[in-house]
Design a protein around this motif. Structure first.
Motif, mmCIF file in Angstrom:
data_model
loop_
_atom_site.group_PDB
_atom_site.id
_atom_site.type_symbol
_atom_site.label_atom_id
_atom_site.label_comp_id
_atom_site.label_asym_id
_atom_site.label_seq_id
_atom_site.Cartn_x
_atom_site.Cartn_y
_atom_site.Cartn_z
ATOM 1 N N ALA A 177 0.540 -1.420 0.061
ATOM 2 C CA ALA A 177 -0.233 -0.679 -0.194
ATOM 3 C C ALA A 177 1.108 1.000 -0.525
ATOM 4 O O ALA A 177 0.235 2.124 -0.356
ATOM 5 C CB ALA A 177 -0.951 -0.255 1.217
ATOM 6 N N LEU A 178 1.895 1.479 0.610
ATOM 7 C CA LEU A 178 3.257 2.316 0.659
ATOM 8 C C LEU A 178 3.741 2.611 -1.115
ATOM 9 O O LEU A 178 3.736 3.581 -1.169
ATOM 10 C CB LEU A 178 3.987 2.048 1.774
ATOM 11 N N ALA A 179 3.264 1.069 -1.969
ATOM 12 C CA ALA A 179 3.826 1.627 -3.069
ATOM 13 C C ALA A 179 2.708 2.963 -3.899
ATOM 14 O O ALA A 179 2.940 2.864 -4.813
ATOM 15 C CB ALA A 179 4.450 1.003 -3.834
ATOM 16 N N THR A 180 1.230 2.464 -3.433
ATOM 17 C CA THR A 180 0.615 3.359 -4.180
ATOM 18 C C THR A 180 1.258 4.480 -4.889
ATOM 19 O O THR A 180 0.615 4.961 -5.487
ATOM 20 C CB THR A 180 -0.649 2.709 -3.062
ATOM 21 N N HIS A 181 0.969 5.180 -3.483
ATOM 22 C CA HIS A 181 1.058 7.076 -3.423
ATOM 23 C C HIS A 181 2.076 7.529 -4.263
ATOM 24 O O HIS A 181 2.365 7.781 -5.465
ATOM 25 C CB HIS A 181 1.441 7.541 -2.373
ATOM 26 N N HIS A 257 6.605 -1.674 -8.585
ATOM 27 C CA HIS A 257 6.245 -2.831 -8.866
ATOM 28 C C HIS A 257 7.075 -3.449 -10.209
ATOM 29 O O HIS A 257 7.207 -4.833 -10.481
ATOM 30 C CB HIS A 257 4.800 -3.313 -9.706
ATOM 31 N N ALA A 258 7.708 -2.812 -11.187
ATOM 32 C CA ALA A 258 8.148 -3.200 -11.837
ATOM 33 C C ALA A 258 9.530 -4.263 -11.896
ATOM 34 O O ALA A 258 9.996 -5.096 -11.964
ATOM 35 C CB ALA A 258 8.656 -2.668 -13.165
ATOM 36 N N ILE A 259 10.680 -3.260 -10.997
ATOM 37 C CA ILE A 259 11.291 -3.624 -9.815
ATOM 38 C C ILE A 259 11.094 -4.971 -9.072
ATOM 39 O O ILE A 259 11.603 -5.992 -9.112
ATOM 40 C CB ILE A 259 12.049 -2.652 -9.350
ATOM 41 N N GLY A 275 4.593 -7.861 -0.260
ATOM 42 C CA GLY A 275 5.025 -6.508 -0.516
ATOM 43 C C GLY A 275 5.886 -6.355 -0.138
ATOM 44 O O GLY A 275 6.399 -5.030 -0.069
ATOM 45 N N GLU A 276 6.438 -7.152 0.707
ATOM 46 C CA GLU A 276 8.091 -6.990 0.947
ATOM 47 C C GLU A 276 8.694 -6.777 -0.127
ATOM 48 O O GLU A 276 9.294 -5.265 0.563
ATOM 49 C CB GLU A 276 8.310 -8.374 1.651
ATOM 50 N N LYS A 277 8.776 -7.255 -0.952
ATOM 51 C CA LYS A 277 9.646 -7.136 -2.578
ATOM 52 C C LYS A 277 9.238 -5.633 -2.884
ATOM 53 O O LYS A 277 10.290 -4.877 -3.933
ATOM 54 C CB LYS A 277 9.041 -8.253 -3.783
ATOM 55 N N VAL A 278 8.160 -5.368 -3.905
ATOM 56 C CA VAL A 278 7.257 -3.970 -3.709
ATOM 57 C C VAL A 278 7.691 -2.958 -2.827
ATOM 58 O O VAL A 278 8.063 -1.960 -3.162
ATOM 59 C CB VAL A 278 6.075 -4.298 -3.452
ATOM 60 N N ASN A 279 8.248 -3.453 -1.657
ATOM 61 C CA ASN A 279 8.374 -2.287 -0.621
ATOM 62 C C ASN A 279 9.963 -2.041 -0.946
ATOM 63 O O ASN A 279 10.127 -1.318 -0.879
ATOM 64 C CB ASN A 279 8.999 -2.604 0.784
ATOM 65 N N GLY A 281 11.136 -2.446 -3.922
ATOM 66 C CA GLY A 281 10.675 -1.693 -5.177
ATOM 67 C C GLY A 281 10.663 -0.280 -5.100
ATOM 68 O O GLY A 281 11.071 0.191 -5.211
ATOM 69 N N THR A 282 9.743 0.358 -3.738
ATOM 70 C CA THR A 282 9.884 2.066 -3.658
ATOM 71 C C THR A 282 10.849 1.901 -2.869
ATOM 72 O O THR A 282 10.643 3.451 -3.702
ATOM 73 C CB THR A 282 8.638 1.265 -1.981
ATOM 74 N N VAL A 283 11.675 2.038 -2.316
ATOM 75 C CA VAL A 283 13.156 2.970 -2.128
ATOM 76 C C VAL A 283 13.696 2.710 -3.998
ATOM 77 O O VAL A 283 14.355 3.990 -3.774
ATOM 78 C CB VAL A 283 14.013 1.391 -1.046
ATOM 79 N N CYS A 284 13.980 1.423 -4.501
ATOM 80 C CA CYS A 284 14.929 2.101 -5.471
ATOM 81 C C CYS A 284 14.072 2.930 -6.165
ATOM 82 O O CYS A 284 14.695 3.423 -6.961
ATOM 83 C CB CYS A 284 14.542 0.120 -6.117
ATOM 84 N N GLN A 285 12.470 3.456 -6.779
ATOM 85 C CA GLN A 285 11.732 4.510 -6.827
ATOM 86 C C GLN A 285 12.096 5.530 -6.245
ATOM 87 O O GLN A 285 12.336 6.564 -7.338
ATOM 88 C CB GLN A 285 10.075 4.062 -7.467
ATOM 89 N N LEU A 286 12.286 5.371 -5.001
ATOM 90 C CA LEU A 286 12.391 6.778 -4.457
ATOM 91 C C LEU A 286 14.009 7.078 -5.176
ATOM 92 O O LEU A 286 14.143 8.646 -5.423
ATOM 93 C CB LEU A 286 12.544 6.912 -3.472
#
Ligand SMILES: [Zn+2]
Length: 372
Positions: A177-181, A257-259, A275-279, A281-286
């Motif tokens: 969910a943190l990735a959503t925004h 999500h792509a990562i 969600g753990e892998k997406v998490n 991924g979120t750090v990567c996107q930032l």
């Protein structure tokens, strides 16, 4: 598709129900879908909630055909469950369980041309509300997204069941969910999963989703550890399931999500939740989108407070070569990937470097906090 679509589009399930007695009251909400339901769940979930759901539906005069889910959301499993549904002439499909059970059941309902009712037993992903499934190979590697004409008709979340699930599930849901925004705010000019531009509503939902996670994520995680249904837990269950679900589908995904999809090529990550892998991924996107150190630290603080992995090592990938990481980046940049929704420069090299940068940022944060 970018810069060519002119219509805005928002889509959602017809009804969302959430509360501590939702399964007991399920016949009220599922009755209109038909008399005969196919119920798919794994054995463990069936014992926890499936038997109670079946008896409440049967008492209301409905017939339930139970099909045990075999553990992977793959094309083969969808075909198997679909056959059983067709033989029994079911009028709708009930998904009871986690993300993979849900993604399988939504695909089965679409193939049978009947409505679906999604009853998540954990708040671990934003799969319940959307009209798409993430499919995997039978070995657990990302295969493809599959899209349907309709969203689930009913999404029903029993928070007394969710509260009893291990807190790791809620934490993974917070990661998803943190990735959503983070993703939606970067892709406002790209078509969403419905093929239209994001509405103002989708943007407001994903921003609110993030706000709730920062306000109540940690509290909800602690409540979940002791099985307490608190207002914080109710809020985060809604953020993980409804807000994140509507936000990602009608807002759009990007690099996180792509990562994630690329990471599934690394075998050790198969033990980790979506969600753990997406998490990570979120750090990567930032990193990729040039977020400031203050902003990255703010996210890392929340992530680590609910025990979400922020490094590859925490995802179980303790040794990895540049070549393997390059392959992850290559997969993240596949032609149909959501990473192309971003407005910044994207190529395999840029993504590879963002992953390495995220790993370094995550490690340094853990060291600073004495967590490593
Ligand atoms: Zn997701």
């Amino acid at each position: 598709m970018k810069n060519v679509v002119t219509e805005k589009l928002f889509q959602s399930p017809s009804k969302y129900i959430q509360g501590p007695s939702a399964i007991k009251n399920a016949p009220i909400y599922l009755g209109s879908l038909g008399k005969t339901a196919l119920l798919t769940a794994d054995d463990v979930v069936y014992k926890i909630a499936g038997a109670a759901l079946t008896s409440s539906l049967e008492q209301a005069g409905m017939k339930v055909v139970y099909v045990r889910f075999n553990g992977e959301a793959s094309s083969a499993e969808i075909a198997r469950v679909q056959d059983i549904g067709a033989q029994n002439k079911v009028e709708y499909v009930i998904a009871l369980g986690g993300g993979k059970t849900i993604d399988t059941a939504k695909a089965v309902a679409d193939k049978l041309g009947v409505p679906s009712a999604v009853l998540p037993t954990t708040a671990s992903t934003d799969a319940p509300c959307s009209a798409l499934s993430v499919l995997y190979t039978p070995h657990g590697e990302f295969d493809r997204y599959s899209f349907f004409n309709k969203n689930p008709t009913v999404v029903l979340v029993d928070t007394s069941v969710v509260a009893k699930a291990p807190a790791r599930f809620l934490s993974a849901g917070i990661g998803d969910a943190l990735a959503t925004h983070v993703e939606a705010r970067e892709v406002r000019n790209a078509a969403n999963f419905g093929g239209g531009l994001p509405t103002l509503l989708a943007g407001a939902i994903s921003a609110r989703c993030e706000e709730i996670l920062f306000k109540y994520g940690k509290l909800a995680y602690e409540s979940n550890k002791v099985g307490a249904i608190t207002p914080a837990l109710e809020a985060v269950v809604e953020a993980n399931t409804l807000l994140s679900g509507l936000g990602f589908e009608s807002g759009g995904l990007a690099a996180a999500h792509a990562i994630h999809n690329g990471l599934t090529a690394l075998e050790p990550t198969h033990k980790m939740m979506h969600g753990e892998k997406v998490n990570f991924g979120t750090v990567c996107q930032l990193i990729l989108c040039n977020a400031s150190v203050e902003e990255i630290d703010r996210y890392l603080e929340l992530m680590t407070s609910v025990d979400l992995p922020v490094t590859l090592a925490q995802l179980g990938v303790t040794s990895v070569t540049d070549e393997e990481l390059g392959h992850v980046a290559e997969l993240a940049c596949a032609p149909n990937e959501t990473i192309w929704n971003l407005d910044c420069v994207i190529n395999v090299d840029v993504v590879f470097n963002a992953i390495k940068g995220a790993e370094a940022a995550g490690r340094s944060f853990l060291l600073k906090k004495g967590l490593l």
